[in-house]
Design a protein around this motif. Sequence first.
Motif, short mmCIF file in Angstrom:
data_model
loop_
_atom_site.label_atom_id
_atom_site.label_comp_id
_atom_site.label_asym_id
_atom_site.label_seq_id
_atom_site.Cartn_x
_atom_site.Cartn_y
_atom_site.Cartn_z
N VAL A 17 -2.88 -5.21 -4.40
CA VAL A 17 -3.36 -3.83 -4.58
C VAL A 17 -3.45 -3.50 -6.05
N VAL A 19 -4.08 -0.22 -8.61
CA VAL A 19 -4.20 1.23 -8.76
C VAL A 19 -4.90 1.45 -10.09
N TRP A 34 1.97 10.17 -7.17
CA TRP A 34 1.87 9.11 -6.17
C TRP A 34 2.97 8.06 -6.31
N LEU A 90 -7.25 1.37 -5.59
CA LEU A 90 -7.01 2.78 -5.32
C LEU A 90 -7.35 3.63 -6.53
N TYR A 91 -7.88 4.83 -6.27
CA TYR A 91 -8.28 5.76 -7.34
C TYR A 91 -7.69 7.13 -7.04
N HIS A 109 -12.64 -0.30 -2.09
CA HIS A 109 -12.35 0.76 -3.07
C HIS A 109 -12.04 2.04 -2.30
N VAL A 110 -10.85 2.58 -2.54
CA VAL A 110 -10.37 3.73 -1.76
C VAL A 110 -9.97 4.86 -2.69
N HIS A 111 -10.57 6.03 -2.48
CA HIS A 111 -10.24 7.22 -3.27
C HIS A 111 -9.13 7.98 -2.56
N ILE A 112 -7.95 8.05 -3.18
CA ILE A 112 -6.81 8.71 -2.54
C ILE A 112 -6.56 10.11 -3.09
N TYR A 130 -17.13 5.17 -2.76
CA TYR A 130 -15.93 4.47 -2.28
C TYR A 130 -16.09 4.04 -0.82
#
Length: 227
Positions: A17, A19, A34, A90-91, A109-112, A130
Amino acid sequence: AKQSLISANIDFSDYEVAVYFFGTKASFYQLEQWFGPFLALQKKHKMLIIARNKEVFNAIQKETDFSVIYAETLDDLMNIYEKNNFKVVLYVNNGVKNFQSLIYAQGLHVHINHGESEKSSMSSNQAKAYDYVLCAGQAGEERYKNKLIKLDTSKFIQIGRPQLDCIEPYECQLNPERPTVLYAPTWEATHESMNYSSVGVYGYELFKILLESNKFNLIYKPHPATG
């Protein structure tokens, strides 16, 4: 001080992962909130934070035990990705240089995000870039659906607010005989169309009235970027 991973000749192949954080020390709060969930995440998946700002990199090294690397240039960033096999990136914000990171094609690509509001930045077309977008609940998902055209609604995942599980209690001395007023305004935003802050409109006058009345406990919790 911990040794910088940039000069430590680390074999990156086992990190799962990433970040990715594009932001200055002033926006460090977006990432910091986070840290609790990240600690839980890295118990199962080895995680690396990629910082695009040297002050942020230094703060993470000094204040945490997270693996962190500083990518000053696009070449630095591509070198990190080429030496890795990240399954997910992660963004936590809508930083303009997030799109440099999206060059990486071997992972999701995941926008959190770092919070939700009615500002237009919360329903930006950037979300389309994303693979997945995490949001707190139905209202957060509806913001995107109501504002954007040709939107893939399958990319949204409602997760609540896991950051809240990691907030440490704060004790303050309050007069039990008085009612307590909490004033927690949002920030002024980057341009006027997103400015929902009350600070410049009536914040000072509100404080003045409440304090001079000598009848209330007043707690002020400004947005970290207020000012």
